[in-house]
Scaffold this active site. Structure first.
Site, PDB file in Angstrom:
ATOM      1  N   SER A 103     108.375  14.124  83.672  1.00 17.45           N
ATOM      2  CA  SER A 103     109.919  13.994  83.433  1.00 17.45           C
ATOM      3  C   SER A 103     110.460  13.549  82.433  1.00 17.45           C
ATOM      4  CB  SER A 103     110.454  13.229  84.821  1.00 17.45           C
ATOM      5  OG  SER A 103     111.906  12.877  84.668  1.00 17.45           O
ATOM      6  N   SER A 104     111.500  14.341  81.684  1.00 20.46           N
ATOM      7  CA  SER A 104     112.183  14.052  80.658  1.00 20.46           C
ATOM      8  C   SER A 104     113.068  12.671  80.720  1.00 20.46           C
ATOM      9  CB  SER A 104     113.292  15.112  80.496  1.00 20.46           C
ATOM     10  OG  SER A 104     114.200  15.238  81.357  1.00 20.46           O
ATOM     11  N   CYS A 105     113.118  12.068  81.873  1.00 20.38           N
ATOM     12  CA  CYS A 105     113.542  10.768  82.114  1.00 20.38           C
ATOM     13  C   CYS A 105     112.522   9.685  81.260  1.00 20.38           C
ATOM     14  CB  CYS A 105     113.558  10.098  83.495  1.00 20.38           C
ATOM     15  SG  CYS A 105     114.880  10.983  84.455  1.00 20.38           S
TER      16      CYS A 105
ATOM     17  N   TYR B 114     111.789   5.219  87.788  1.00 17.04           N
ATOM     18  CA  TYR B 114     111.353   6.785  87.935  1.00 17.04           C
ATOM     19  C   TYR B 114     110.524   6.693  86.769  1.00 17.04           C
ATOM     20  CZ  TYR B 114     110.991  11.436  88.631  1.00 17.04           C
ATOM     21  OH  TYR B 114     110.466  12.985  88.768  1.00 17.04           O
TER      22      TYR B 114
ATOM     23  N   LYS C 182     106.534   7.558  85.614  1.00 15.16           N
ATOM     24  CA  LYS C 182     105.840   8.801  85.120  1.00 15.16           C
ATOM     25  C   LYS C 182     105.207   8.541  83.712  1.00 15.16           C
ATOM     26  CE  LYS C 182     107.410  11.940  88.081  1.00 15.16           C
ATOM     27  NZ  LYS C 182     106.361  12.640  88.934  1.00 15.16           N
TER      28      LYS C 182
ATOM     29  N   HIS D  88     120.426  16.281  92.355  1.00 13.11           N
ATOM     30  CA  HIS D  88     120.729  16.284  90.992  1.00 13.11           C
ATOM     31  C   HIS D  88     122.170  16.824  90.534  1.00 13.11           C
ATOM     32  CE1 HIS D  88     116.407  15.182  91.293  1.00 13.11           C
ATOM     33  NE2 HIS D  88     116.660  14.448  89.980  1.00 13.11           N
TER      34      HIS D  88
END
Length: 309
Positions: A105-107, A134, A138, A178
């Protein structure tokens, strides 16, 4: 004989889009839902992998949600996602599965950089607090893939880092959705009820990059076909972004609603910007095909069908 492919997170948006993609026809596919296989249980995961003996694994499972869900449930987002990632990678190693595509994820990127996020920027600064749990989960899974390859060089474990996703099989629940799914639901409701306004969290100037989930499904399946052509970690995105206000306006035009946007400045907005550098992806030779207008149109049609059931 066709090879076996195991896709985790069978009920999720990414997996559901993969399961309907023509590139999957050459595989014998196993895609258990969470009720069939609890990925948080290491013993269950190991037994399942040993029993089915897949030739390749795509780890697309995860506890996901928007800002509100991440803020309210940080322990679950950290613990469950970490357990799932650790158990899947460990089972792949133990079962001598040579190919694993891990969906991240880009998070995972630091909150302060904003744009031009390159794969080397991961772990270079503090994370965005609203989805830190989160993101940490990841990152752990990504690192496990890298360490596994370092210890056993015959393994081909790759991590794909997508930008924000939307599309068919998205979540439209207010507590889990989202941004784009929430926008489509809000504007659809406003149109149906003849409402003249919708609420936007913050000033609407935060920028986000969104890719249609079906396009991402194609990228994943192409990566499975020839994983040696991609680096151990690779961003996957569209390479440009829009403000939240622009997404509302685009969706309103597609759906056919002409009301006003009302900004609620008391609500959290997350990172001001999160735009991936897709240089590695372009070098690989892949680019998403679906425009934002067409993607929203398809997602809106799916949402209407969902409501009609």
């Amino acid at each position: 004989m066709r090879k076996k492919l195991l896709i985790t997170g069978g009920a999720g948006m990414v997996a559901q889009n993969m399961l309907r993609h023509p590139l999957l026809a050459k595989w014998v596919v196993q895609s258990p839902s969470s009720s069939e296989l609890d990925l948080r249980d290491p013993g269950a995961v190991r037994r399942y992998f040993f029993h089915h003996k897949p030739d390749a694994v795509i780890h697309a499972a995860g506890v996901v949600g928007g800002i509100q869900a991440n803020i309210q449930n940080p322990l679950r987002f950290l613990a469950d996602n970490t357990l799932m990632g650790v158990n899947v990678v460990a089972a792949c190693v133990d079962c001598r599965i040579e190919l694993l595509i891990n969906i991240a994820s880009s998070c995972m990127y630091p909150r302060a950089i904003g744009s031009g996020l390159t794969e080397n920027d991961i772990l270079s600064g503090p994370l965005e607090s609203t989805n830190e749990g989160y993101a940490l989960a990841k990152i752990v899974t990504m690192r496990m893939c890298e360490y596994a390859v370092r210890e056993k060089q015959n393994l081909i474990y790759r991590t794909l880092v997508p930008c924000n996703l939307y599309g068919k099989w998205d979540k439209f629940d207010d507590s889990k959705s989202h941004l784009l799914a929430a926008i489509i639901k809000k504007i659809s409701h406003a149109k149906a009820t003849n409402s003249r306004s919708v609420e936007v969290w913050g000033d609407g100037m935060a920028r986000r990059e969104f890719m249609y989930a079906s396009d991402f499904a194609e990228a994943i399946l192409m990566a499975v076909e020839d994983p040696l052509k991609i680096p151990e970690v690779m961003n996957v995105g569209v390479g440009h972004d829009y403000t939240v206000n622009e997404y509302y306006n685009i969706a309103a035009n597609v759906i056919g609603w002409s009301g006003d946007i009302v900004h609620n400045m008391s609500k959290p907005v997350g990172m001001a910007r999160k735009l991936l550098d897709v240089s590695r992806q372009i070098q690989w030779g892949w680019y998403p095909k679906t425009s934002i207008e067409d993607g929203i149109r398809e997602t809106y049609s799916y949402y209407k069908e969902l409501k009609a059931k």
